[in-house]
Design an enzyme around this catalytic site. Structure first.
Site, PDB file in Angstrom:
ATOM      1  N   GLU A 144      -1.845  -2.354  -8.225  1.00 17.31           N
ATOM      2  CA  GLU A 144      -2.984  -2.780  -7.412  1.00 17.31           C
ATOM      3  C   GLU A 144      -3.559  -1.537  -6.759  1.00 17.31           C
ATOM      4  OE1 GLU A 144      -3.114  -2.681  -3.912  1.00 17.31           O
ATOM      5  OE2 GLU A 144      -1.041  -2.149  -3.478  1.00 17.31           O
ATOM      6  N   HIS A 172      -4.863  -5.474  -1.834  1.00 17.88           N
ATOM      7  CA  HIS A 172      -5.628  -5.225  -0.613  1.00 17.88           C
ATOM      8  C   HIS A 172      -6.768  -6.219  -0.396  1.00 17.88           C
ATOM      9  CE1 HIS A 172      -3.582  -1.342  -1.005  1.00 17.88           C
ATOM     10  NE2 HIS A 172      -3.966  -1.036   0.218  1.00 17.88           N
ATOM     11  N   SER A 219       0.842  -1.188   0.000  1.00 15.02           N
ATOM     12  CA  SER A 219       0.000   0.000   0.000  1.00 15.02           C
ATOM     13  C   SER A 219       0.884   1.247   0.000  1.00 15.02           C
ATOM     14  CB  SER A 219      -0.958  -0.054   1.199  1.00 15.02           C
ATOM     15  OG  SER A 219      -1.985   0.902   1.073  1.00 15.02           O
TER      16      SER A 219
END
Length: 309
Positions: A213, A280, A114
């Protein structure tokens, strides 16, 4: 295969101490307790950084505190790995404060995902350090079950290549342009890749396999980010694209995230493989980053050389 010139830290071994740091958003001890249990079960000695549970609004404490924890981990010879507790936001605010000489002098494996994409980019720029894109120490069994734990363990503690297969149940599985690509796997979270454009940390993606992502971004914002990367030339010369999980990326329009990814990536003239359980979403798997990789749409696999030696 691209030139394998990355700096690989030693693989973690039972007995090694690993520091749990929070370079981005805040977390709480009860959220990290399960991660500590997991790491301890692998024979590691998890050590929360002095400011791991600090909090200042949406940040895990002041920038100086977060940078101090990172630099303490990189400078301490007893610490053999750095495990980020979570993402959130804030890593870009501290990356310019990292002592890259200490990183190069005693390289250690750094794991996170992230917002930690910004940290991995900085460590690649400043030290050519290979890293690990995987779950943080604020562990949630409901999202990252045994398979996720085994994947992280393998990436941190073995020197075997990592192979991730596309999963038909993943929303991005239909995103595909046939072919085979070899290149260094670079990337992670799409927001952070886009936010790195124009900074010293934006990597040269020529000949690379780009990993993307995302979470909780509607399709039009995905479109905007990919269009920006296209227009600024960041995607020129790519070898391929590995598409991970785009989790909770829907809004009220009838255009889906699959539509956007197919539109914005499908005409680049390179192989594209969607459906990879990296990101995620549930059953998140771990992959090395900044190391040579092979993307093959025939076998529907991404195979990455290890981040550790």
């Amino acid at each position: 295969m691209p030139t394998d010139d990355c700096l690989r830290p030693p693989a973690l071994r039972p007995g090694d101490a690993v520091m749990l740091v929070s370079p981005s958003g805040p977390t709480r001890p009860e959220r990290v307790a399960r991660g500590i249990e997991l790491l301890t079960g692998w024979g590691l000695r998890p050590v929360p950084a002095p400011n791991a549970y600090a909090r200042r609004g949406y940040l895990a404490g002041d920038d100086a505190l977060r940078a101090d924890d990172l630099n303490a981990a990189f400078a301490d010879p007893e610490i053999r790995g750095v495990i980020c507790t979570r993402g959130g936001y804030g890593a870009q605010r501290v990356v310019d404060l990292i002592d890259m000489a200490a990183v190069r002098r005693d390289p250690k494996v750094v794991a996170g995902f992230s917002d930690i994409t910004a940290l991995q980019f900085a460590l690649w720029r400043g030290a050519r350090l290979a890293g690990v894109h995987g779950p943080g120490a604020a562990w949630r069994d409901e999202r990252t079950p045994l398979r996720s734990a085994e994947s992280l363990h393998a990436a941190l503690m073995t020197t075997e290549p990592v192979t991730v297969a596309a999963v038909e149940a993943e929303e991005t599985y239909p995103v595909r342009v046939p072919g085979r690509a070899e290149g260094r796997l670079i990337g992670g979270n799409l927001c952070l890749i886009t936010a790195s454009v124009g900074t010293p940390d934006m990597p040269d993606l020529t000949g690379a396999i780009l990993l993307v992502e995302e979470v909780q971004e509607p399709p039009y914002k995905i479109d905007r980010m990919l269009t920006h990367l296209r227009r600024c030339g960041a995607l020129d010369g790519l070898a391929g694209v590995a598409v991970g999980q785009f989790t909770e990326c829907a809004d009220g329009w009838d255009t889906t995230v699959v539509d956007v990814l197919t539109d914005r990536l499908g005409d680049l003239g390179v192989p594209v493989l969607g459906g990879l359980p990296i990101g995620h979403g549930p059953d998140q798997l771990t992959v090395p980053v900044n190391t040579p990789a092979v993307l093959d749409t025939t076998t529907a696999t991404l195979t990455v050389t290890p981040a550790v030696r």
